[in-house]
Design a protein around this motif. Structure first.
Motif, PDB file in Angstrom:
ATOM      1  N   ARG A  67      -8.443 -47.899  28.953  1.00 11.60           N
ATOM      2  CA  ARG A  67      -7.661 -47.136  29.927  1.00 11.60           C
ATOM      3  C   ARG A  67      -8.606 -46.713  31.045  1.00 11.60           C
ATOM      4  O   ARG A  67      -9.731 -46.291  30.775  1.00 11.60           O
ATOM      5  CB  ARG A  67      -7.083 -45.913  29.242  1.00 11.60           C
ATOM      6  CG  ARG A  67      -6.128 -45.140  30.103  1.00 11.60           C
ATOM      7  CD  ARG A  67      -5.463 -44.026  29.285  1.00 11.60           C
ATOM      8  NE  ARG A  67      -5.322 -42.922  30.206  1.00 11.60           N
ATOM      9  CZ  ARG A  67      -5.837 -41.723  30.047  1.00 11.60           C
ATOM     10  NH1 ARG A  67      -6.518 -41.409  28.986  1.00 11.60           N
ATOM     11  NH2 ARG A  67      -5.667 -40.801  30.957  1.00 11.60           N
ATOM     12  N   ALA A  68      -8.166 -46.837  32.298  1.00 10.49           N
ATOM     13  CA  ALA A  68      -9.017 -46.449  33.426  1.00 10.49           C
ATOM     14  C   ALA A  68      -8.197 -45.729  34.482  1.00 10.49           C
ATOM     15  O   ALA A  68      -6.991 -45.947  34.613  1.00 10.49           O
ATOM     16  CB  ALA A  68      -9.686 -47.671  34.039  1.00 10.49           C
ATOM     17  N   THR A  69      -8.876 -44.859  35.226  1.00  3.42           N
ATOM     18  CA  THR A  69      -8.229 -44.164  36.325  1.00  3.42           C
ATOM     19  C   THR A  69      -9.285 -43.713  37.325  1.00  3.42           C
ATOM     20  O   THR A  69     -10.479 -43.729  37.028  1.00  3.42           O
ATOM     21  CB  THR A  69      -7.395 -42.958  35.826  1.00  3.42           C
ATOM     22  OG1 THR A  69      -6.517 -42.527  36.855  1.00  3.42           O
ATOM     23  CG2 THR A  69      -8.284 -41.801  35.400  1.00  3.42           C
ATOM     24  N   THR A  70      -8.811 -43.304  38.485  1.00  2.00           N
ATOM     25  CA  THR A  70      -9.684 -42.775  39.534  1.00  2.00           C
ATOM     26  C   THR A  70      -9.188 -41.395  39.921  1.00  2.00           C
ATOM     27  O   THR A  70      -7.989 -41.187  40.073  1.00  2.00           O
ATOM     28  CB  THR A  70      -9.663 -43.694  40.777  1.00  2.00           C
ATOM     29  OG1 THR A  70     -10.107 -44.997  40.374  1.00  2.00           O
ATOM     30  CG2 THR A  70     -10.560 -43.164  41.884  1.00  2.00           C
ATOM     31  N   CYS A  71     -10.124 -40.463  40.081  1.00  2.00           N
ATOM     32  CA  CYS A  71      -9.800 -39.101  40.506  1.00  2.00           C
ATOM     33  C   CYS A  71     -10.599 -38.768  41.756  1.00  2.00           C
ATOM     34  O   CYS A  71     -11.646 -39.357  42.006  1.00  2.00           O
ATOM     35  CB  CYS A  71     -10.159 -38.090  39.424  1.00  2.00           C
ATOM     36  SG  CYS A  71      -9.217 -38.256  37.905  1.00  2.00           S
ATOM     37  N   ARG A  72     -10.094 -37.806  42.508  1.00  2.00           N
ATOM     38  CA  ARG A  72     -10.850 -37.256  43.635  1.00  2.00           C
ATOM     39  C   ARG A  72     -11.013 -35.771  43.382  1.00  2.00           C
ATOM     40  O   ARG A  72     -10.031 -35.027  43.300  1.00  2.00           O
ATOM     41  CB  ARG A  72     -10.114 -37.505  44.940  1.00  2.00           C
ATOM     42  CG  ARG A  72     -10.093 -38.984  45.264  1.00  2.00           C
ATOM     43  CD  ARG A  72     -10.303 -39.264  46.727  1.00  2.00           C
ATOM     44  NE  ARG A  72     -10.471 -40.687  46.946  1.00  2.00           N
ATOM     45  CZ  ARG A  72      -9.504 -41.497  47.350  1.00  2.00           C
ATOM     46  NH1 ARG A  72      -8.305 -41.023  47.595  1.00  2.00           N
ATOM     47  NH2 ARG A  72      -9.748 -42.770  47.516  1.00  2.00           N
TER      48      ARG A  72
END
Length: 168
Positions: free
Chosen positions: A135-140
């Motif tokens: 599972r992967a994601t990008t946050c700011r």
């Protein structure tokens, strides 16, 4: 964010450790922008050697390739700060350890290094287990370098715990 500090990070690590312990699993971490902070928070806990296998600090692209097996083509196509690279980092941490669970963190903590498409505070994550898909994601994240890094470690711990709790 105001209540996030080293003690809070160690608390999140302890919560994750309890789930790993209950499942009889070990954790490996692959860190770039956090420079080993996740591993430090884990190893600050007495007894973590029962559920923490190892940490990889792979700050340079070469280290990501050498230590974790990240493909040069992935780094060229997507960059170090990408979900594709984070996925390969997490899978590499599993492949190069005895752990059954791993997470990866790669981002731009600032104050420089950002771009229009990847501004400062952009952090990519991946979570992997030996039993399931990555599972992967990008946050700011907002804040200064320390705040971005601290938020990234906290997020990685929370989400790794959630992945493990959701496992059958």
């Amino acid at each position: 964010m105001a209540d996030l500090n080293q003690e809070a990070l160690e608390g999140l690590a302890a919560e994750l450790g309890a789930v790993l312990l209950a499942r009889g699993m070990m954790l490996a971490v692959a860190e770039s922008c956090t420079g080993g902070w996740a591993a430090q928070a884990v190893t600050a806990l007495a007894g973590s050697s029962v559920w923490f296998e190892r940490g990889f600090v792979t700050y340079s692209n070469q280290a990501k390739m050498d230590m974790l097996g990240v493909a040069a083509a992935t780094l060229e196509r997507h960059g170090a700060v990408s979900e594709a690279t984070a996925r390969e980092m997490a899978l590499g941490a599993l492949a190069h350890s005895r752990a059954e669970a791993a997470f990866a963190i790669s981002g731009i903590a600032g104050p420089g290094g950002g771009s229009d498409s990847k501004p400062v505070g952009t952090v990519c994550f991946a979570w992997a287990t030996a039993a399931g898909p990555v599972r992967a994601t990008t946050c700011r994240f907002a804040g200064d370098r320390r705040q971005v890094r601290m938020q990234a470690v906290a997020y990685a711990f929370r989400e790794m715990r959630a992945v493990l709790v959701a496992m059958p």
